[in-house]
Design a protein around this motif. Structure first.
Motif, PDB file in Angstrom:
ATOM      1  N   SER A 244      70.389  24.843  43.746  1.00 29.37           N
ATOM      2  CA  SER A 244      69.533  23.665  43.669  1.00 29.37           C
ATOM      3  C   SER A 244      70.369  22.396  43.524  1.00 29.37           C
ATOM      4  N   GLU A 245      71.377  22.448  42.670  1.00 30.91           N
ATOM      5  CA  GLU A 245      72.234  21.279  42.464  1.00 30.91           C
ATOM      6  C   GLU A 245      73.027  20.943  43.730  1.00 30.91           C
ATOM      7  N   ARG A 246      73.572  21.952  44.400  1.00 35.00           N
ATOM      8  CA  ARG A 246      74.326  21.703  45.640  1.00 35.00           C
ATOM      9  C   ARG A 246      73.422  21.128  46.729  1.00 35.00           C
ATOM     10  N   THR A 247      72.212  21.659  46.832  1.00 37.80           N
ATOM     11  CA  THR A 247      71.275  21.164  47.851  1.00 37.80           C
ATOM     12  C   THR A 247      70.897  19.715  47.569  1.00 37.80           C
ATOM     13  N   ARG A 248      70.660  19.404  46.294  1.00 39.61           N
ATOM     14  CA  ARG A 248      70.323  18.027  45.918  1.00 39.61           C
ATOM     15  C   ARG A 248      71.478  17.083  46.245  1.00 39.61           C
ATOM     16  N   THR A 249      72.695  17.516  45.990  1.00 37.88           N
ATOM     17  CA  THR A 249      73.876  16.697  46.293  1.00 37.88           C
ATOM     18  C   THR A 249      74.020  16.473  47.795  1.00 37.88           C
ATOM     19  N   LEU A 250      73.829  17.536  48.583  1.00 36.87           N
ATOM     20  CA  LEU A 250      73.910  17.395  50.039  1.00 36.87           C
ATOM     21  C   LEU A 250      72.831  16.445  50.566  1.00 36.87           C
ATOM     22  N   ALA A 251      71.639  16.545  50.016  1.00 33.02           N
ATOM     23  CA  ALA A 251      70.557  15.656  50.457  1.00 33.02           C
ATOM     24  C   ALA A 251      70.915  14.201  50.178  1.00 33.02           C
ATOM     25  N   GLN A 252      71.533  13.959  49.030  1.00 30.65           N
ATOM     26  CA  GLN A 252      71.934  12.587  48.699  1.00 30.65           C
ATOM     27  C   GLN A 252      73.031  12.099  49.636  1.00 30.65           C
ATOM     28  N   VAL A 253      73.951  12.980  49.975  1.00 34.31           N
ATOM     29  CA  VAL A 253      75.041  12.612  50.888  1.00 34.31           C
ATOM     30  C   VAL A 253      74.474  12.256  52.260  1.00 34.31           C
ATOM     31  N   TYR A 254      73.558  13.085  52.783  1.00 34.03           N
ATOM     32  CA  TYR A 254      72.974  12.802  54.090  1.00 34.03           C
ATOM     33  C   TYR A 254      72.083  11.568  54.056  1.00 34.03           C
TER      34      TYR A 254
END
Length: 141
Positions: free
Chosen positions: A43-53
């Motif tokens: 969940s944390e990695r997905t949230r971080t990737l979403a913020q990056v994109y």
């Protein structure tokens, strides 16, 4: 004495069953906790990737901007799903830990019961048997 041996055998059987229940509960609690940690990490990695994109600003035209926006929204949705699954896993892990605590209490109680019964039997064996005093004399006295 036979009744006491049967009681002791029964108490030992209960203790073995409680021990098996405890090991099963510990195994399930460990698996649930491992799953919870993995899902929270995901969940944390997905949230971080979403913020990056979402912060990318390299679009050359409307198509690139639209594609990045769609990817970002999909990543955000994946993050929400992962967060929801992590919450479910957290609740499941908490339930398994509660079951483990209950299994530990039952095991301790079974151990105490066996220990008490064994001590009681040993104390009874250590006490000398009292022999009733013989009546002496005759009925006439």
């Amino acid at each position: 004495m036979t009744g006491e041996r049967q009681r002791l055998r029964r108490v030992r059987l209960i203790e073995r069953l409680r021990s098996a229940e405890h090991m099963q509960a510990a195994s399930e609690a460990h698996l649930a906790e491992t799953t919870r940690r993995k899902l929270e990490s995901l969940s944390e990695r997905t949230r971080t990737l979403a913020q990056v994109y979402a912060q990318r600003d390299q679009a050359r035209d409307g198509g690139d901007l639209r594609g990045a926006s769609m990817l970002s929204s999909h990543m955000i949705e994946l993050g929400r799903n992962a967060e929801r699954q992590a919450g479910d896993a957290r609740r499941a892990a908490d339930a398994r830990l509660a079951e483990l605590a209950m299994a530990e209490r039952k095991l301790r109680r079974a151990e105490d019961d066996r220990r008490d019964l064994t001590r009681e039997m040993l104390e009874r064996l250590a006490r000398p048997e009292s022999v009733p005093a013989r009546r002496t004399g005759t009925e006439l006295e």
